[in-house]
Design a protein around this motif. Structure first.
Motif, PDB file in Angstrom:
ATOM      1  N   CYS A  78       0.717  -1.326  -0.099  1.00 54.25           N
ATOM      2  CA  CYS A  78      -0.026  -0.048   0.199  1.00 54.25           C
ATOM      3  C   CYS A  78       0.860   1.288   0.089  1.00 54.25           C
ATOM      4  O   CYS A  78       0.664   2.282  -0.586  1.00 54.25           O
ATOM      5  CB  CYS A  78      -0.909   0.067   1.181  1.00 54.25           C
ATOM      6  SG  CYS A  78      -2.217  -1.244   1.224  1.00 54.25           S
ATOM      7  N   TYR A  79       2.022   1.281   0.595  1.00 52.79           N
ATOM      8  CA  TYR A  79       2.818   2.524   0.826  1.00 52.79           C
ATOM      9  C   TYR A  79       3.952   2.594   0.213  1.00 52.79           C
ATOM     10  O   TYR A  79       4.708   3.664   0.055  1.00 52.79           O
ATOM     11  CB  TYR A  79       2.925   2.573   2.535  1.00 52.79           C
ATOM     12  CG  TYR A  79       1.598   3.081   3.291  1.00 52.79           C
ATOM     13  CD1 TYR A  79       0.938   4.056   3.369  1.00 52.79           C
ATOM     14  CD2 TYR A  79       1.096   1.942   3.986  1.00 52.79           C
ATOM     15  CE1 TYR A  79      -0.165   4.159   3.738  1.00 52.79           C
ATOM     16  CE2 TYR A  79       0.003   1.939   4.654  1.00 52.79           C
ATOM     17  CZ  TYR A  79      -0.649   3.010   4.718  1.00 52.79           C
ATOM     18  OH  TYR A  79      -1.965   3.238   5.320  1.00 52.79           O
ATOM     19  N   ILE A  80       4.635   1.358  -0.139  1.00 50.27           N
ATOM     20  CA  ILE A  80       5.939   1.522  -0.796  1.00 50.27           C
ATOM     21  C   ILE A  80       5.990   1.249  -2.405  1.00 50.27           C
ATOM     22  O   ILE A  80       6.470   1.750  -3.214  1.00 50.27           O
ATOM     23  CB  ILE A  80       7.059   0.459   0.130  1.00 50.27           C
ATOM     24  CG1 ILE A  80       6.798   0.698   1.338  1.00 50.27           C
ATOM     25  CG2 ILE A  80       8.328   0.573  -0.724  1.00 50.27           C
ATOM     26  CD1 ILE A  80       7.295   2.254   1.861  1.00 50.27           C
ATOM     27  N   GLU A  81       5.130   0.235  -2.578  1.00 51.47           N
ATOM     28  CA  GLU A  81       4.946  -0.229  -4.109  1.00 51.47           C
ATOM     29  C   GLU A  81       4.693   0.988  -5.075  1.00 51.47           C
ATOM     30  O   GLU A  81       4.844   1.115  -6.120  1.00 51.47           O
ATOM     31  CB  GLU A  81       4.641  -1.357  -4.470  1.00 51.47           C
ATOM     32  CG  GLU A  81       5.200  -2.688  -3.704  1.00 51.47           C
ATOM     33  CD  GLU A  81       4.407  -4.313  -3.910  1.00 51.47           C
ATOM     34  OE1 GLU A  81       3.566  -4.170  -4.666  1.00 51.47           O
ATOM     35  OE2 GLU A  81       5.222  -4.981  -3.659  1.00 51.47           O
ATOM     36  N   PRO A  82       3.540   1.674  -4.595  1.00 55.02           N
ATOM     37  CA  PRO A  82       3.048   2.682  -5.499  1.00 55.02           C
ATOM     38  C   PRO A  82       4.322   3.588  -6.192  1.00 55.02           C
ATOM     39  O   PRO A  82       4.255   4.159  -6.875  1.00 55.02           O
ATOM     40  CB  PRO A  82       1.994   3.420  -4.640  1.00 55.02           C
ATOM     41  CG  PRO A  82       1.290   2.434  -3.875  1.00 55.02           C
ATOM     42  CD  PRO A  82       2.770   1.419  -3.404  1.00 55.02           C
ATOM     43  N   PHE A  83       5.066   4.105  -5.039  1.00 57.08           N
ATOM     44  CA  PHE A  83       6.311   4.944  -5.371  1.00 57.08           C
ATOM     45  C   PHE A  83       7.006   4.067  -6.426  1.00 57.08           C
ATOM     46  O   PHE A  83       7.596   4.947  -7.378  1.00 57.08           O
ATOM     47  CB  PHE A  83       7.018   5.179  -4.061  1.00 57.08           C
ATOM     48  CG  PHE A  83       6.548   6.138  -3.237  1.00 57.08           C
ATOM     49  CD1 PHE A  83       6.805   7.582  -3.349  1.00 57.08           C
ATOM     50  CD2 PHE A  83       5.852   5.769  -1.878  1.00 57.08           C
ATOM     51  CE1 PHE A  83       6.128   8.490  -2.462  1.00 57.08           C
ATOM     52  CE2 PHE A  83       5.440   6.510  -1.206  1.00 57.08           C
ATOM     53  CZ  PHE A  83       5.442   7.872  -1.226  1.00 57.08           C
ATOM     54  N   LEU A  84       7.318   2.729  -6.232  1.00 54.95           N
ATOM     55  CA  LEU A  84       8.252   2.254  -7.087  1.00 54.95           C
ATOM     56  C   LEU A  84       7.467   2.124  -8.577  1.00 54.95           C
ATOM     57  O   LEU A  84       8.070   2.187  -9.577  1.00 54.95           O
ATOM     58  CB  LEU A  84       8.577   0.863  -6.751  1.00 54.95           C
ATOM     59  CG  LEU A  84       9.156   0.057  -7.459  1.00 54.95           C
ATOM     60  CD1 LEU A  84      10.693   0.181  -7.910  1.00 54.95           C
ATOM     61  CD2 LEU A  84       9.470  -1.603  -6.862  1.00 54.95           C
ATOM     62  N   MET A  85       6.273   1.725  -8.841  1.00 52.94           N
ATOM     63  CA  MET A  85       5.509   1.284  -9.897  1.00 52.94           C
ATOM     64  C   MET A  85       4.842   2.694 -10.640  1.00 52.94           C
ATOM     65  O   MET A  85       4.115   2.505 -11.581  1.00 52.94           O
ATOM     66  CB  MET A  85       4.507   0.458  -9.596  1.00 52.94           C
ATOM     67  CG  MET A  85       4.969  -1.007  -9.178  1.00 52.94           C
ATOM     68  SD  MET A  85       4.095  -2.300  -9.335  1.00 52.94           S
ATOM     69  CE  MET A  85       2.894  -1.813  -7.833  1.00 52.94           C
ATOM     70  N   TYR A  86       4.972   3.852 -10.305  1.00 56.66           N
ATOM     71  CA  TYR A  86       4.451   5.191 -10.710  1.00 56.66           C
ATOM     72  C   TYR A  86       4.982   5.190 -12.121  1.00 56.66           C
ATOM     73  O   TYR A  86       6.035   5.265 -12.469  1.00 56.66           O
ATOM     74  CB  TYR A  86       4.656   6.174  -9.890  1.00 56.66           C
ATOM     75  CG  TYR A  86       4.149   7.614 -10.452  1.00 56.66           C
ATOM     76  CD1 TYR A  86       2.987   7.806 -10.239  1.00 56.66           C
ATOM     77  CD2 TYR A  86       5.005   8.443 -11.237  1.00 56.66           C
ATOM     78  CE1 TYR A  86       2.553   9.069 -10.761  1.00 56.66           C
ATOM     79  CE2 TYR A  86       4.731   9.540 -11.769  1.00 56.66           C
ATOM     80  CZ  TYR A  86       3.296  10.040 -11.580  1.00 56.66           C
ATOM     81  OH  TYR A  86       2.746  11.152 -12.087  1.00 56.66           O
ATOM     82  N   GLY A  87       3.866   5.080 -12.869  1.00 47.71           N
ATOM     83  CA  GLY A  87       4.098   5.378 -14.424  1.00 47.71           C
ATOM     84  C   GLY A  87       4.842   4.327 -15.056  1.00 47.71           C
ATOM     85  O   GLY A  87       5.210   4.177 -16.325  1.00 47.71           O
TER      86      GLY A  87
END
Length: 218
Positions: A78-87
């Motif tokens: 929820c909190y880390i992977e979205p930063f990694l997978m943005y775009g």
């Protein structure tokens, strides 16, 4: 910016009101790094670094053994992977990039389980301890395929950019891997032409994505 495969980017002088614009090798647009080589390596490296920084900020939670591993994995998702997978819908995933993404996925798990490098545990053992299987690359592929379906069925400018071709001869040497080629391999047909036909059927396309994700192929 001039996007080119050449080692040295061609010079391009553009003036606005007699003021020369600075030619750059990269710039950030809507949070994503665009490079003059047309690759996504710099963007993925930046995303990886950002995810690692945010992991360290939440280290006390993600590495707390008093919290179940399932809860910590959910927090990571929820909190880390979205930063990694943005775009990530626009990434071209070569074998090198895939290895890098799998490495950062294992980096997260090893620190969540507090496994030091001196323990010399294999990735398979770490995955078993975490009760998890590799999913990062598959999730990225799933998001790419879902986004491609929207683009193809919409039939606008994005469709033309994705399916368009340049006139002339190919350059010598090994050709760059394209997003469409990677998705064709992941989804199963193996041919881009088959994808362009299947994507028109929303239900068929959804089933193909679900099957590819379930099979665990990358």
């Amino acid at each position: 910016m001039v996007i080119s495969r050449k080692q040295e980017s061609p010079k391009c002088d553009i003036f606005i009101n007699k003021v020369k614009l600075k030619q750059t090798e990269k710039f950030k647009y809507l949070g994503t790094i665009v490079s003059n080589d047309g690759k996504t390596n710099r963007e993925i490296s930046a995303r990886t670094a950002q995810a690692m920084i945010n992991f360290q900020k939440m280290k006390t939670i993600l590495t707390n053994k008093n919290t179940s591993i399932e809860t910590r994995k959910r927090a990571l998702q929820c909190y880390i992977e979205p930063f990694l997978m943005y775009g990530c819908e626009a990434w071209t995933i070569s074998k090198q990039i895939q290895n890098k993404l799998e490495a950062i996925e294992m980096w997260f798990l090893r620190r969540m389980l507090r496994i030091p490098w001196t323990a010399k545990k294999t990735n398979e053992r770490v995955l078993n301890e975490a009760n998890k299987r590799r999913s990062l690359v598959r999730t990225i592929r799933k998001r790419q395929a879902t986004f491609l379906g929207h683009v193809m069925r919409r039939g606008k400018l994005e469709h033309l950019v994705t399916t368009g071709k340049f006139e002339g001869k190919r350059s010598r040497g090994r050709q760059r891997e394209k997003i469409m080629d990677g998705l064709a391999t992941w989804l199963g047909p193996g041919k881009v032409s088959d994808i362009l036909v299947a994507v028109k059927d929303r239900d068929l396309w959804r089933d193909m994505i679900a099957n590819a994700y379930k099979q665990g192929t990358c």
